[in-house]
Motif scaffolding. Structure first.
Motif, PDB file in Angstrom:
ATOM      1  N   HIS A 178       0.504  -1.463   0.082  1.00  0.00           N
ATOM      2  CA  HIS A 178       0.592   0.068   0.225  1.00  0.00           C
ATOM      3  C   HIS A 178       0.801   1.617  -0.208  1.00  0.00           C
ATOM      4  CE1 HIS A 178      -3.180  -3.289   2.159  1.00  0.00           C
ATOM      5  NE2 HIS A 178      -3.578  -2.597   0.806  1.00  0.00           N
ATOM      6  N   ALA A 179       2.298   0.550   0.248  1.00  0.00           N
ATOM      7  CA  ALA A 179       2.377   2.289   0.127  1.00  0.00           C
ATOM      8  C   ALA A 179       4.295   1.644   0.333  1.00  0.00           C
ATOM      9  CB  ALA A 179       2.529   3.292   1.445  1.00  0.00           C
ATOM     10  N   LEU A 180       5.255   2.894  -0.479  1.00  0.00           N
ATOM     11  CA  LEU A 180       6.316   1.931  -0.996  1.00  0.00           C
ATOM     12  C   LEU A 180       7.348   2.989  -0.273  1.00  0.00           C
ATOM     13  CD1 LEU A 180       8.258   0.005  -3.719  1.00  0.00           C
ATOM     14  CD2 LEU A 180       9.646   1.539  -2.537  1.00  0.00           C
ATOM     15  N   LEU A 181       8.403   2.433   0.488  1.00  0.00           N
ATOM     16  CA  LEU A 181       9.940   3.390   1.330  1.00  0.00           C
ATOM     17  C   LEU A 181      10.994   3.002   1.553  1.00  0.00           C
ATOM     18  CD1 LEU A 181       7.717   5.778   2.852  1.00  0.00           C
ATOM     19  CD2 LEU A 181       6.796   3.385   3.597  1.00  0.00           C
ATOM     20  N   ALA A 182      11.727   4.157   0.320  1.00  0.00           N
ATOM     21  CA  ALA A 182      13.025   3.973   0.132  1.00  0.00           C
ATOM     22  C   ALA A 182      14.163   4.378   0.062  1.00  0.00           C
ATOM     23  CB  ALA A 182      12.920   3.201  -1.285  1.00  0.00           C
ATOM     24  N   GLY A 183      14.853   4.754  -0.989  1.00  0.00           N
ATOM     25  CA  GLY A 183      16.044   6.328  -0.974  1.00  0.00           C
ATOM     26  C   GLY A 183      16.556   5.213  -2.714  1.00  0.00           C
ATOM     27  N   ASN A 184      17.157   6.498  -3.598  1.00  0.00           N
ATOM     28  CA  ASN A 184      17.678   6.786  -4.747  1.00  0.00           C
ATOM     29  C   ASN A 184      18.185   5.765  -5.125  1.00  0.00           C
ATOM     30  OD1 ASN A 184      18.381   9.150  -6.979  1.00  0.00           O
ATOM     31  ND2 ASN A 184      20.317   7.932  -6.480  1.00  0.00           N
ATOM     32  N   ALA A 185      19.162   4.445  -4.210  1.00  0.00           N
ATOM     33  CA  ALA A 185      19.365   3.851  -5.062  1.00  0.00           C
ATOM     34  C   ALA A 185      18.083   2.610  -5.148  1.00  0.00           C
ATOM     35  CB  ALA A 185      20.630   2.485  -4.256  1.00  0.00           C
ATOM     36  N   LEU A 186      17.406   2.458  -4.807  1.00  0.00           N
ATOM     37  CA  LEU A 186      16.104   1.700  -4.785  1.00  0.00           C
ATOM     38  C   LEU A 186      15.744   1.787  -5.892  1.00  0.00           C
ATOM     39  CD1 LEU A 186      13.133   0.441  -4.565  1.00  0.00           C
ATOM     40  CD2 LEU A 186      14.546  -1.263  -4.734  1.00  0.00           C
ATOM     41  N   ALA A 187      15.910   3.177  -6.335  1.00  0.00           N
ATOM     42  CA  ALA A 187      14.546   3.451  -7.602  1.00  0.00           C
ATOM     43  C   ALA A 187      15.430   3.983  -8.865  1.00  0.00           C
ATOM     44  CB  ALA A 187      14.021   4.468  -7.399  1.00  0.00           C
ATOM     45  N   THR A 188      16.446   4.068  -8.572  1.00  0.00           N
ATOM     46  CA  THR A 188      17.685   3.615  -9.981  1.00  0.00           C
ATOM     47  C   THR A 188      18.041   2.625 -10.016  1.00  0.00           C
ATOM     48  OG1 THR A 188      18.649   6.072  -8.810  1.00  0.00           O
ATOM     49  CG2 THR A 188      19.902   4.729 -10.289  1.00  0.00           C
ATOM     50  N   HIS A 189      18.391   1.795  -9.472  1.00  0.00           N
ATOM     51  CA  HIS A 189      19.053   0.759 -10.223  1.00  0.00           C
ATOM     52  C   HIS A 189      17.844  -0.476 -10.588  1.00  0.00           C
ATOM     53  CE1 HIS A 189      22.872   1.679  -8.573  1.00  0.00           C
ATOM     54  NE2 HIS A 189      22.374   1.472  -7.073  1.00  0.00           N
ATOM     55  N   ASP A 190      16.943   0.155  -9.773  1.00  0.00           N
ATOM     56  CA  ASP A 190      15.130  -1.004 -10.901  1.00  0.00           C
ATOM     57  C   ASP A 190      15.295   0.070 -12.529  1.00  0.00           C
ATOM     58  OD1 ASP A 190      12.832  -2.171  -9.717  1.00  0.00           O
ATOM     59  OD2 ASP A 190      12.621  -0.302 -10.698  1.00  0.00           O
ATOM     60  N   MET A 191      14.808   1.004 -12.041  1.00  0.00           N
ATOM     61  CA  MET A 191      15.029   1.443 -13.657  1.00  0.00           C
ATOM     62  C   MET A 191      16.003   1.456 -14.616  1.00  0.00           C
ATOM     63  SD  MET A 191      12.799   5.465 -12.563  1.00  0.00           S
ATOM     64  CE  MET A 191      13.269   5.836 -13.955  1.00  0.00           C
ATOM     65  N   SER A 259      20.192  10.885   0.684  1.00  0.00           N
ATOM     66  CA  SER A 259      21.073  10.800   1.874  1.00  0.00           C
ATOM     67  C   SER A 259      22.287  11.602   1.165  1.00  0.00           C
ATOM     68  CB  SER A 259      21.155   9.261   1.802  1.00  0.00           C
ATOM     69  OG  SER A 259      21.836   8.402   0.668  1.00  0.00           O
ATOM     70  N   ILE A 260      23.279  11.774   1.850  1.00  0.00           N
ATOM     71  CA  ILE A 260      24.311  12.713   1.400  1.00  0.00           C
ATOM     72  C   ILE A 260      25.191  12.161  -0.289  1.00  0.00           C
ATOM     73  CG2 ILE A 260      26.393  13.944   2.537  1.00  0.00           C
ATOM     74  CD1 ILE A 260      24.086  14.479   3.091  1.00  0.00           C
ATOM     75  N   ARG A 261      24.841  10.578   0.279  1.00  0.00           N
ATOM     76  CA  ARG A 261      26.048   9.726  -0.490  1.00  0.00           C
ATOM     77  C   ARG A 261      25.534   9.795  -2.522  1.00  0.00           C
ATOM     78  NH1 ARG A 261      24.456   3.901  -1.314  1.00  0.00           N
ATOM     79  NH2 ARG A 261      26.391   3.818  -1.814  1.00  0.00           N
ATOM     80  N   LEU A 297      19.837   1.564   7.555  1.00  0.00           N
ATOM     81  CA  LEU A 297      18.947   3.208   7.945  1.00  0.00           C
ATOM     82  C   LEU A 297      18.206   3.430   7.721  1.00  0.00           C
ATOM     83  CD1 LEU A 297      22.654   5.418   6.991  1.00  0.00           C
ATOM     84  CD2 LEU A 297      21.923   4.370   9.077  1.00  0.00           C
ATOM     85  N   HIS A 298      17.556   3.133   6.428  1.00  0.00           N
ATOM     86  CA  HIS A 298      15.996   3.152   6.313  1.00  0.00           C
ATOM     87  C   HIS A 298      15.114   2.722   7.163  1.00  0.00           C
ATOM     88  CE1 HIS A 298      17.252   5.319   2.182  1.00  0.00           C
ATOM     89  NE2 HIS A 298      16.036   6.106   2.490  1.00  0.00           N
ATOM     90  N   THR A 299      15.458   1.045   7.073  1.00  0.00           N
ATOM     91  CA  THR A 299      14.716   0.571   8.153  1.00  0.00           C
ATOM     92  C   THR A 299      14.741   1.096   9.875  1.00  0.00           C
ATOM     93  OG1 THR A 299      15.292  -1.586   7.138  1.00  0.00           O
ATOM     94  CG2 THR A 299      14.677  -1.693   9.719  1.00  0.00           C
ATOM     95  N   ILE A 300      15.621   1.630  10.705  1.00  0.00           N
ATOM     96  CA  ILE A 300      15.746   2.364  11.692  1.00  0.00           C
ATOM     97  C   ILE A 300      14.850   3.557  12.244  1.00  0.00           C
ATOM     98  CG2 ILE A 300      17.064   3.533  13.836  1.00  0.00           C
ATOM     99  CD1 ILE A 300      19.675   1.664  12.253  1.00  0.00           C
ATOM    100  N   ALA A 301      15.203   3.831  10.139  1.00  0.00           N
ATOM    101  CA  ALA A 301      14.637   6.115  10.204  1.00  0.00           C
ATOM    102  C   ALA A 301      13.181   5.344  10.022  1.00  0.00           C
ATOM    103  CB  ALA A 301      15.050   6.474   8.868  1.00  0.00           C
ATOM    104  N   PHE A 302      12.581   4.142   9.833  1.00  0.00           N
ATOM    105  CA  PHE A 302      10.977   4.362   9.855  1.00  0.00           C
ATOM    106  C   PHE A 302      10.140   3.270  11.065  1.00  0.00           C
ATOM    107  CE2 PHE A 302       7.003   2.613   8.028  1.00  0.00           C
ATOM    108  CZ  PHE A 302       6.733   3.490   7.287  1.00  0.00           C
ATOM    109  N   GLY A 303      11.305   2.616  11.562  1.00  0.00           N
ATOM    110  CA  GLY A 303      11.199   1.601  12.801  1.00  0.00           C
ATOM    111  C   GLY A 303      10.449   3.200  13.936  1.00  0.00           C
TER     112      GLY A 303
END
Length: 363
Positions: A178-191, A259-261, A297-303
């Motif tokens: 119902h919702a997806l949370l990620a960073g730049n990397a997931l979407a970039t490498h998926d595309m 994120s910074i990187r 990091l995203h896990t801890i953030a959302f947690g």
């Protein structure tokens, strides 16, 4: 039999709680500043005695916020959101002695081992058998698909394997996201996989390293930025599969927190951390089931944003199921050590996890 455990609220008519004082508040001295001795919230059900005998449960809690009182209604608010003059709960008691009670055992069942005082395999590790964890998760997802709100938090490893990427896209199409949370990397490498068939230049099926493949994700980023948006780039580049495409085609919302990187980043990536947190928090408030995959990091953030419980529209209180899936025990332990002790760890390769999950739920 329902898989949602029954919640047992505190009995405020008994013991010390019966004589507990009404909560004390002080005004925020400035925008974004809490008064000294503010009460910091947990992720457990937390009750505030706003008038004598009236204990009110915070509906949308999260750890490490303050409690703002408005018209005798307590709400968990990030301190940066406070306005000068807001009434903020003060006092650092947790057992009612300051008018705040943190209820930690509302969902607890008798977990005794028939008097056994010594046992092996009491702590989760990579040797732990996870068959029951999988079976329970299948039950949870089938229930939450219709009656809850499932949020996924993904690292890029999910998109680095052909079958795993297809499985996650399939879960979205089947209504298990119902919702997806990620960073730049997931979407970039998926595309990148959708355009070049690679992840960081490696074929996502054969694992063959492509010549100059390390340019692929950079070229993809450049093309998407030139197109102006992810949806427009998908049309121009002919990307018609994958995780982000599944979200776009089904209307499932996604939040890409920067994120910074980050390279690029993609146009939809939210680079302001406060804004990113606000967008993520929108879905943390709705989630009844969270599955995080290989992104510490995203896990801890959302947690940290997600409470251990949800107050439903009819007033019932239920737990939020929180799964952390990773090959590393360290990642699961670190999440628990950051306050999300209610999380369930499944220690395995996330690509195998996704394929297993989809094969059992796709029917």
């Amino acid at each position: 039999m329902t898989i949602i455990p029954t919640y047992t609220p505190p009995d405020f008519s008994q013991g010390p709680l019966a004589s507990a004082p009404v909560v004390t508040t002080e005004k925020a001295p400035a925008d974004g500043v809490a008064p000294v001795n503010f009460h910091a919230t947990s992720n457990h059900p937390e009750y505030v005695q706003v008038t004598k005998g009236s204990w009110v449960l915070i509906r949308e809690n999260r750890m490490d916020t303050v409690i703002r009182l408005r018209q005798r209604v307590p709400e968990a608010v990030e301190a940066r959101r406070l306005k000068k003059g807001d009434e903020v709960v003060v006092g650092r008691g947790e057992e009612g002695e300051m008018g705040v009670y943190i209820h930690t055992d509302g969902f607890v069942k008798d977990d005794s081992r028939d008097g056994t005082k010594f046992a092996f395999m009491t702590r989760g590790s990579r040797e732990t058998p996870f068959s029951r964890s999988y079976d329970h998760l299948y039950e949870v997802l089938r229930h939450e698909k219709k009656h809850g709100f499932i949020a996924w938090v993904l690292g890029p490893a999910v998109a680095f394997d052909k079958d795993s990427r297809n499985a996650m896209a399939g879960m979205i199409h089947k209504g298990y996201c119902h919702a997806l949370l990620a960073g730049n990397a997931l979407a970039t490498h998926d595309m990148e996989a959708g355009l070049y068939g690679t992840g960081l230049g490696q074929d996502i099926y054969t694992r063959e390293i492509k010549a100059l493949g390390h340019y692929h994700h950079l070229d993809l980023l450049n093309k998407v930025r030139h197109a102006g948006s992810i949806p427009q780039a998908m049309k121009q580049l002919g990307i018609s599969d994958g995780i982000i495409h599944a979200c776009e085609s089904t209307g499932v919302p996604y939040v890409l927190a920067g994120s910074i990187r980050d390279d690029g980043p993609l146009p939809e990536v939210i680079v302001n951390t406060g804004d990113a947190q606000d967008h993520m928090r929108t879905f943390a408030k709705k989630a009844t089931c969270v599955i995080t995959l290989a992104t510490q990091l995203h896990t801890i953030a959302f947690g940290n944003m997600t409470p251990s419980y949800r107050v439903m529209d009819d007033g019932t209180v239920r737990p939020v199921f929180f799964y952390v899936v990773d090959m590393s025990e360290f990642s699961a332990d670190k999440l628990a050590n950051r306050g999300s002790a209610q999380s369930t760890a499944i220690l395995t390769n996330v690509q195998d996890f996704m394929i297993n999950l989809y094969n059992n739920l796709a029917q």
